[in-house]
Design an enzyme around this catalytic site. Sequence first.
Site, PDB file in Angstrom:
ATOM      1  N   GLY A 136      30.105  45.343 -18.216  1.00  0.00           N
ATOM      2  CA  GLY A 136      30.664  44.563 -17.101  1.00  0.00           C
ATOM      3  C   GLY A 136      30.510  43.074 -17.347  1.00  0.00           C
ATOM      4  CE1 TYR A 137      27.789  41.697 -21.054  1.00  0.00           C
ATOM      5  CE2 TYR A 137      28.590  39.984 -22.501  1.00  0.00           C
ATOM      6  CZ  TYR A 137      27.591  40.836 -22.117  1.00  0.00           C
ATOM      7  OH  TYR A 137      26.395  40.824 -22.810  1.00  0.00           O
ATOM      8  CD  GLU A 252      31.944  43.442 -27.407  1.00  0.00           C
ATOM      9  OE1 GLU A 252      31.328  42.632 -26.679  1.00  0.00           O
ATOM     10  OE2 GLU A 252      33.034  43.961 -27.081  1.00  0.00           O
TER      11      GLU A 252
HETATM   12  C1  LIG Z   1      40.967  46.463 -25.646  1.00  0.00           C
HETATM   13  C2  LIG Z   1      40.085  45.570 -24.817  1.00  0.00           C
HETATM   14  C3  LIG Z   1      38.876  46.039 -24.343  1.00  0.00           C
HETATM   15  C4  LIG Z   1      38.062  45.219 -23.561  1.00  0.00           C
HETATM   16  N1  LIG Z   1      36.883  45.736 -23.076  1.00  0.00           N
HETATM   17  C5  LIG Z   1      36.097  44.972 -22.279  1.00  0.00           C
HETATM   18  C6  LIG Z   1      34.894  45.528 -21.701  1.00  0.00           C
HETATM   19  O1  LIG Z   1      34.552  46.678 -21.920  1.00  0.00           O
HETATM   20  N2  LIG Z   1      34.171  44.744 -20.880  1.00  0.00           N
HETATM   21  C7  LIG Z   1      34.519  43.458 -20.604  1.00  0.00           C
HETATM   22  O2  LIG Z   1      33.786  42.802 -19.866  1.00  0.00           O
HETATM   23  N3  LIG Z   1      35.650  42.905 -21.117  1.00  0.00           N
HETATM   24  C8  LIG Z   1      36.451  43.642 -21.944  1.00  0.00           C
HETATM   25  N4  LIG Z   1      37.614  43.119 -22.468  1.00  0.00           N
HETATM   26  C9  LIG Z   1      38.022  41.770 -22.048  1.00  0.00           C
HETATM   27  C10 LIG Z   1      37.932  40.711 -23.120  1.00  0.00           C
HETATM   28  O3  LIG Z   1      36.595  40.393 -23.404  1.00  0.00           O
HETATM   29  C11 LIG Z   1      38.699  39.478 -22.590  1.00  0.00           C
HETATM   30  O4  LIG Z   1      40.049  39.865 -22.432  1.00  0.00           O
HETATM   31  C12 LIG Z   1      38.604  38.316 -23.528  1.00  0.00           C
HETATM   32  O5  LIG Z   1      37.299  37.792 -23.536  1.00  0.00           O
HETATM   33  C13 LIG Z   1      39.587  37.181 -23.153  1.00  0.00           C
HETATM   34  O6  LIG Z   1      39.474  36.831 -21.824  1.00  0.00           O
HETATM   35  P1  LIG Z   1      40.778  36.737 -20.888  1.00  0.00           P
HETATM   36  O7  LIG Z   1      41.527  38.016 -21.004  1.00  0.00           O
HETATM   37  O8  LIG Z   1      40.330  36.321 -19.539  1.00  0.00           O
HETATM   38  O9  LIG Z   1      41.698  35.621 -21.527  1.00  0.00           O
HETATM   39  P2  LIG Z   1      41.549  34.050 -21.345  1.00  0.00           P
HETATM   40  O10 LIG Z   1      40.133  33.661 -21.492  1.00  0.00           O
HETATM   41  O11 LIG Z   1      42.254  33.650 -20.104  1.00  0.00           O
HETATM   42  O12 LIG Z   1      42.341  33.515 -22.595  1.00  0.00           O
HETATM   43  C14 LIG Z   1      43.764  33.335 -22.608  1.00  0.00           C
HETATM   44  C15 LIG Z   1      44.145  32.661 -23.924  1.00  0.00           C
HETATM   45  O13 LIG Z   1      43.574  31.329 -23.976  1.00  0.00           O
HETATM   46  C16 LIG Z   1      42.817  31.169 -25.162  1.00  0.00           C
HETATM   47  N5  LIG Z   1      41.639  30.331 -24.909  1.00  0.00           N
HETATM   48  C17 LIG Z   1      40.803  30.411 -23.857  1.00  0.00           C
HETATM   49  N6  LIG Z   1      39.796  29.503 -23.978  1.00  0.00           N
HETATM   50  C18 LIG Z   1      40.000  28.870 -25.155  1.00  0.00           C
HETATM   51  C19 LIG Z   1      39.306  27.824 -25.852  1.00  0.00           C
HETATM   52  N7  LIG Z   1      38.187  27.277 -25.363  1.00  0.00           N
HETATM   53  N8  LIG Z   1      39.806  27.400 -27.044  1.00  0.00           N
HETATM   54  C20 LIG Z   1      40.948  27.951 -27.566  1.00  0.00           C
HETATM   55  N9  LIG Z   1      41.649  28.942 -26.931  1.00  0.00           N
HETATM   56  C21 LIG Z   1      41.181  29.388 -25.749  1.00  0.00           C
HETATM   57  C22 LIG Z   1      42.382  32.564 -25.540  1.00  0.00           C
HETATM   58  O14 LIG Z   1      42.076  32.668 -26.926  1.00  0.00           O
HETATM   59  C23 LIG Z   1      43.608  33.387 -25.151  1.00  0.00           C
HETATM   60  O15 LIG Z   1      44.563  33.351 -26.185  1.00  0.00           O
HETATM   61  C24 LIG Z   1      38.468  43.892 -23.248  1.00  0.00           C
HETATM   62  C25 LIG Z   1      39.706  43.407 -23.736  1.00  0.00           C
HETATM   63  C26 LIG Z   1      40.511  44.232 -24.512  1.00  0.00           C
HETATM   64  C27 LIG Z   1      41.815  43.707 -25.004  1.00  0.00           C
END
Ligand SMILES: Cc1cc2nc3c(=O)[nH]c(=O)nc-3n(C[C@H](O)[C@H](O)[C@H](O)COP(=O)(O)OP(=O)(O)OC[C@H]3O[C@@H](n4cnc5c(N)ncnc54)[C@H](O)[C@@H]3O)c2cc1C
Length: 400
Positions: A136-137, A252
């Site tokens: 749950g992150y 991870e």
């Molecule tokens: C298959 C899958 C499984 C997952 N499983 C889990 C899970 O079990 N538990 C959990 O907690 N999460 C999970 N996630 C979530 C995942 O950790 C997040 O989707 C990821 O961290 C990106 O966050 P976001 O989707 O909010 O995108 P955002 O943070 O909104 O990013 C959108 C875009 O902006 C870019 N961006 C953002 N900040 C920056 C920066 N500082 N510099 C350059 N570019 C930037 C990103 O690279 C991305 O391209 C999962 C995701 C997937 C796809």
Amino acid sequence: MSDLEAFRAETRAWLEVNCPVSMRGEGPSAAEAEGDVVWGGRKAVYKNPEAKLWLDRMAAKGWTAPTWPKDYGGGGLSRDEAKVLTQEMARIQARPPLYSFGLWMLGPVLLEYASEEQKKEHLPRIVRGEIRWCQGYSEPGAGSDLASLRTRCEDKGDHFLVNGQKIWTSYADKADWIFCLVRTDTSKKHEGISFILFDMASPGVEARPIRLISGNSPFCETFFTDVKVPKANLVGRLNGGWEIAKRLLQYERQNISSGGFGGGGGVELEDIAKHYVGTEGGRIADGDLRARIAAHRMEAKAFALTVRRIEEESRAAKGPSPAVSIIKYAAAKLNQERCELMVEAMGHQGLGWEGDGFSEGEIMAMRAMLRSKGNSIEGGTSEVNLNVVAKRVLGLLDHQ
Ligand SMILES: Cc1cc2nc3c(=O)[nH]c(=O)nc-3n(C[C@H](O)[C@H](O)[C@H](O)COP(=O)(O)OP(=O)(O)OC[C@H]3O[C@@H](n4cnc5c(N)ncnc54)[C@H](O)[C@@H]3O)c2cc1C
């Protein structure tokens, strides 16, 4: 015979007798075949009873977590012995007995940060595959900028009360427990986060599956409404969760890296291309495709060598380093390339979603290609991992 050679001989003999034949050979990748690999837990369904037998036999020796201490159910093996076990399992193509966020992510941080009671309670159940964990992150608005998370955790005297929402929680609907980042102080960002554990069967927890482009629903929106959590379930210090959160992300990424993403099973790209495109003098008939497959193979080889180097570094440093971000980034790129090349080589046959006109392998390739799009997002996006490499591996200045 040295001790290690004796250990190898014993291990080989034990595996020969105890690894069921149906648990040997190339299996499906975990991401693509949730039902065909063993994740354990209270809700586990074993399609093949020998999968449970294999898990139980390995868990009884602590070999699902070979290097964890015996006191917590692990195998108590040294790094060298664990390497021998991996080699001997690979020799007979034994499949992993258990896939588990508990083994890959939570367990290692519990060993570092948890109290003795917490270790005794949770680690043996992870080793035996009795409890399946989810992570749950992420929250809406707190993915890459994870420290913006808002799920509230209030101190109610004899317990905590949790309210908020997580998103993209992989397998939340199938998990028994969650390791969860919560906000325990609203006046500070990173220093206001705590790391807690709770049972997904607690009143007030709801997991709603989200359907993916590949047709599967591997993750959920997860809602918490007045969830009561015992105070004993706080890991580490109150408001000290950020350090644990970051450490867990390294584990991870290390885990993702060392296994690669394995999209589309272990089939050789060359064989697929030869089958669909045809051959000229024994080589893939299409020169351009042949060159790109050769380049991909060279990159994959360089990747495997870099993984080995970083594993050695981690071993020396007794834990993963920020360099795992290099590998996470490269593993995602390589798997996406591999899946694209596979579908491209299949031509029209690679475009099948379902139906009699397509073989199982063709449909799997298409779905694996779609699933691979998530590789550059999960476990931290490629951009975020490149930022980590710039700052923490290359030591470039942060001008933000
Ligand atoms: C298959 C899958 C499984 C997952 N499983 C889990 C899970 O079990 N538990 C959990 O907690 N999460 C999970 N996630 C979530 C995942 O950790 C997040 O989707 C990821 O961290 C990106 O966050 P976001 O989707 O909010 O995108 P955002 O943070 O909104 O990013 C959108 C875009 O902006 C870019 N961006 C953002 N900040 C920056 C920066 N500082 N510099 C350059 N570019 C930037 C990103 O690279 C991305 O391209 C999962 C995701 C997937 C796809």
